[in-house]
Design a protein around this motif. Structure first.
Motif, PDB file in Angstrom:
ATOM      1  N   SER A 382      32.539  29.912  43.489  1.00  0.00           N
ATOM      2  CA  SER A 382      32.095  31.284  43.839  1.00  0.00           C
ATOM      3  C   SER A 382      32.645  32.414  43.112  1.00  0.00           C
ATOM      4  O   SER A 382      31.745  33.431  42.672  1.00  0.00           O
ATOM      5  CB  SER A 382      32.416  31.534  45.436  1.00  0.00           C
ATOM      6  OG  SER A 382      31.560  30.618  46.144  1.00  0.00           O
ATOM      7  N   VAL A 383      33.827  32.244  42.791  1.00  0.00           N
ATOM      8  CA  VAL A 383      34.431  33.549  42.025  1.00  0.00           C
ATOM      9  C   VAL A 383      34.434  33.442  40.880  1.00  0.00           C
ATOM     10  O   VAL A 383      33.717  34.323  40.052  1.00  0.00           O
ATOM     11  CB  VAL A 383      35.902  33.648  42.373  1.00  0.00           C
ATOM     12  CG1 VAL A 383      36.678  34.810  41.832  1.00  0.00           C
ATOM     13  CG2 VAL A 383      36.279  33.754  43.986  1.00  0.00           C
ATOM     14  N   ALA A 384      34.626  32.122  40.164  1.00  0.00           N
ATOM     15  CA  ALA A 384      34.521  32.131  38.587  1.00  0.00           C
ATOM     16  C   ALA A 384      33.175  31.701  38.211  1.00  0.00           C
ATOM     17  O   ALA A 384      32.758  31.751  37.050  1.00  0.00           O
ATOM     18  CB  ALA A 384      35.575  31.045  38.170  1.00  0.00           C
ATOM     19  N   GLY A 425      29.535  41.701  36.011  1.00  0.00           N
ATOM     20  CA  GLY A 425      28.948  41.798  37.208  1.00  0.00           C
ATOM     21  C   GLY A 425      29.840  41.323  38.355  1.00  0.00           C
ATOM     22  O   GLY A 425      29.237  40.978  39.454  1.00  0.00           O
ATOM     23  N   ASN A 426      31.092  40.827  38.216  1.00  0.00           N
ATOM     24  CA  ASN A 426      32.023  40.211  38.934  1.00  0.00           C
ATOM     25  C   ASN A 426      33.203  41.014  39.442  1.00  0.00           C
ATOM     26  O   ASN A 426      34.273  41.198  38.412  1.00  0.00           O
ATOM     27  CB  ASN A 426      32.664  38.818  38.274  1.00  0.00           C
ATOM     28  CG  ASN A 426      33.212  37.956  39.380  1.00  0.00           C
ATOM     29  OD1 ASN A 426      33.838  38.325  40.463  1.00  0.00           O
ATOM     30  ND2 ASN A 426      33.418  36.654  39.004  1.00  0.00           N
ATOM     31  N   LYS A 431      38.511  44.926  37.745  1.00  0.00           N
ATOM     32  CA  LYS A 431      40.306  45.579  37.663  1.00  0.00           C
ATOM     33  C   LYS A 431      41.039  44.916  37.012  1.00  0.00           C
ATOM     34  O   LYS A 431      41.850  45.341  36.105  1.00  0.00           O
ATOM     35  CB  LYS A 431      40.620  45.886  38.939  1.00  0.00           C
ATOM     36  CG  LYS A 431      41.724  46.997  39.087  1.00  0.00           C
ATOM     37  CD  LYS A 431      42.299  47.066  40.617  1.00  0.00           C
ATOM     38  CE  LYS A 431      43.467  47.936  40.510  1.00  0.00           C
ATOM     39  NZ  LYS A 431      43.889  48.394  41.793  1.00  0.00           N
ATOM     40  N   ILE A 432      41.056  43.790  37.081  1.00  0.00           N
ATOM     41  CA  ILE A 432      42.243  42.961  36.352  1.00  0.00           C
ATOM     42  C   ILE A 432      41.833  42.901  34.800  1.00  0.00           C
ATOM     43  O   ILE A 432      42.863  42.953  33.917  1.00  0.00           O
ATOM     44  CB  ILE A 432      42.122  41.273  36.684  1.00  0.00           C
ATOM     45  CG1 ILE A 432      42.689  41.229  38.114  1.00  0.00           C
ATOM     46  CG2 ILE A 432      43.093  40.401  35.909  1.00  0.00           C
ATOM     47  CD1 ILE A 432      42.413  39.742  38.776  1.00  0.00           C
TER      48      ILE A 432
END
Length: 460
Positions: A382-384, A425-426, A431-432
Motif C-alpha cells: 500500500s505505501v511503497a 503522488g505518495n 516530506k521525507i
C-alpha cells in the motif's frame, strides 16, 4: 609360420551395419507414430428454431445467463434446456410471457403473476436480474440455443472396407512388412559375415599364416606415476581441500533457503488459470495484504463467490493445452478439484444450499520467514506500491505456486539499495523526500537512504 598384418574389420563392419539398420528402423517407426490422424469435423446438428439463431444465442447465453443458469442442471436458477417448450406444455405460458419475464422479472413478481411468484419463492426469494436491453430477437436466439440438442461427440472415423475394393484402403506397404524385411536382411548379413570370417581363418590356417599381435609397451601405471610426483600430490591435496571448503560453505549458506519450494496442496489451485487466464487481481483473494502484516490465505467463502456458479472447468474456447494434458491437467481434473472445494465448505451442489458440514483444508505454507525477521505486507504493497510479482515472481504463469525468490537478508538489502521509492503522488514520502533532498541533494529516494539498512528495522 609366416606372420602377416591382419586387422579384423568384420566386427566394426557388423556394428556399423547394425547401427544403420537400427536408425532406419527407428525412423520408419517414428513416421508411423507421428502420422496425423484425420479428424472428422462434427456436423452441426442443431437447426435454428423459428426466428432464432442458436449460434448467436450461445454467445448471449454465456454473457447474460451462464452466471446463474445451466442447460441441464439446477444452479442459482432453474435449468433452461427446452425452457420454452416446457413452460408451454406444463404451465401454458407462451413466448410473450418469456419476453416480459426476462426483460422485467421483478415487475412480474410485483404484479402477482402466479408462476413468477412461485419461482421467486422456490429460489430463496431472489429475483432474477432484469435484462431490459435484450430485444425480442435476442431472446429468440437464446431460446433457440436452449432448445438445440447437444452436439454429438466427435468420434474418430475408422477406415471401412467395401467388398470389391471400393472402400478406402491404406496405401503403400505396411510398416510391419518393412520391419520384417529389414530383420531378414540383417539376419542374412550376420550369416554372411560369419561365413566370411570362418573362410578367412580356414585359408590362413591352410597357408600357415598367423596374425601378428602388436607388442604392448610396458608402461608405468598412472597412479604410481602420480604418487611419485610429490609436487603434483601437494597441489592436488590443496585443490581438494579448497574445493571441499567452498562446497561446504555453499551448502551451509543454503540452510533455511527454500527457493523453488512447490508443495502439493490438498486442493489444487492454478494461479495460471485464475490470475493469468481470468486476470483475477492478487489482492482480491489476498485482501489483507493491503492493510496487514500478513497477506493471509483467503477463506473458502471467497472461492465460493465465483464457484457457486462455476461448477465445472471447460478450459476456455481452445480447451487445455498440450502441455497441460501431458501433465494430467485435464478438464475433468480441474472439475474434480472444484468438487473437493464443495465438500470442504459443505455445499450441496444438487440443491444449491449449504449443509453446514464443513471440513478444514490443511493448506501447506510456501513462503515462511524466520521468526526473527519482520516483514510487513501493507508497508510494501500500500505505501511503497510494490507489485506482488516483484517478490513472488510471475504468479500468473504458475500452475503450481512455488517460492520464486530466495527471501534471504542479502536479497532484501539489495532491493532496499537499488529500488527507487515511488514518491510521486505518495503523501507518505513527500516530506521525507523533501527533507533529504534539501539536506543531501537526494534525487532518487531509496529505502536504504531512509534507514532501511538498520538492523532494528527488520530484527526487532
Amino acid at each position: 609360420m609366416r606372420k602377416v598384418q591382419y586387422r579384423n574389420q568384420i566386427t566394426k563392419f557388423l556394428g556399423l551395419s547394425f547401427l544403420v539398420s537400427f536408425i532406419f528402423t527407428v525412423s520408419v517407426s517414428a513416421q508411423d507414430d507421428t502420422a496425423e490422424v484425420a479428424e472428422t469435423p462434427v456436423a452441426e446438428t442443431a437447426e435454428a428454431s423459428a426466428g432464432g439463431d442458436p449460434v448467436k444465442g450461445k454467445s448471449l447465453f454465456q454473457q447474460n445467463c451462464a452466471a446463474c443458469h445451466a442447460l441441464n442442471r439446477k444452479m442459482t436458477g432453474p435449468a433452461l434446456a427446452n425452457v420454452e417448450t416446457r413452460l408451454a406444455e406444463e404451465e401454458g405460458l407462451d413466448k410473450e410471457w418469456l419476453y416480459a419475464w426476462i426483460k422485467n422479472s421483478p415487475g412480474m413478481i410485483k404484479s402477482g403473476d402466479d408462476y413468477a411468484v412461485r419461482i421467486y419463492n422456490e429460489y430463496n426469494q431472489a429475483a432474477m436480474t432484469a435484462f431490459p436491453t435484450l430485444s425480442n430477437a435476442d431472446i429468440d436466439d437464446i431460446l433457440a440455443y436452449t432448445a438445440a440438442p447437444p452436439p454429438a461427440a466427435a468420434t474418430a472415423a475408422a477406415p471401412t472396407e467395401v467388398p470389391g475394393g471400393g472402400g478406402a484402403q491404406p496405401s503403400g506397404i505396411s510398416n510391419e512388412i518393412i520391419l520384417g524385411a529389414l530383420a531378414l536382411v540383417f539376419a542374412l548379413l550376420i550369416f554372411m559375415l560369419y561365413s566370411v570370417n570362418k573362410t578367412l581363418r580356414r585359408v590362413m590356417a591352410a597357408n600357415d599364416l598367423e596374425v601378428e599381435q602388436e607388442a604392448a609397451q610396458k608402461r608405468t601405471p598412472i597412479w604410481k606415476a602420480f604418487a611419485q610426483n610429490q609436487f603434483l600430490v601437494l597441489v592436488t591435496v590443496i585443490f581438494l581441500l579448497l574445493g571441499s571448503a567452498y562446497f561446504a560453505y555453499g551448502w551451509m549458506m543454503q540452510v533455511g533457503v527454500d527457493q523453488g519450494y512447490a508443495p502439493i496442496q490438498p486442493i489444487h489451485y492454478s494461479h495460471k488459470i485464475h490470475a493469468g487466464a481470468n486476470k483475477i487481481e492478487c489482492k482480491y483473494c489476498h485482501s489483507s495484504a493491503r492493510v496487514s502484516k500478513h497477506s493471509g490465505i483467503p477463506s473458502l467463502n471467497v472461492c465460493m463467490n465465483c464457484h457457486k456458479s462455476i461448477y465445472e472447468y471447460t478450459g476456455g474456447p481452445d480447451g487445455p493445452s498440450q502441455e497441460d494434458l501431458a501433465n494430467g491437467y485435464t478438464n475433468e481434473f480441474y472439475t474434480n478439484e472444484i468438487k473437493k472445494l464443495y465438500k470442504a465448505v459443505g455445499w450441496d451442489e444438487e440443491n444449491q444450499k449449504y449443509t453446514g458440514e464443513s471440513q478444514p483444508v490443511e493448506w501447506v505454507r510456501i513462503h515462511n520467514l524466520p521468526d526473527f525477521a519482520y516483514f510487513n505486507h501493507s508497508q510494501h504493497v500500500s505505501v511503497a506500491g510494490i507489485e506482488c510479482q516483484t517478490c513472488h515472481g510471475p504468479v500468473e504463469e504458475m500452475e503450481i505456486m512455488y517460492q520464486y525468490s530466495s527471501l534471504t537478508m542479502g536479497w532484501c538489502i539489495n532491493c532496499h539499495r537499488e529500488t527507487n521509492v515511488k514518491v510521486e503522488g505518495n503523501e507518505y514520502y513527500e516530506k521525507i523526500h523533501a527533507e533529504l533532498s534539501k539536506k543531501y541533494g537526494v534525487e532518487n529516494l531509496t529505502a536504504a537512504q531512509m534507514g532501511g539498512l538498520e538492523c532494528g528495522k527488520c530484527h526487532y
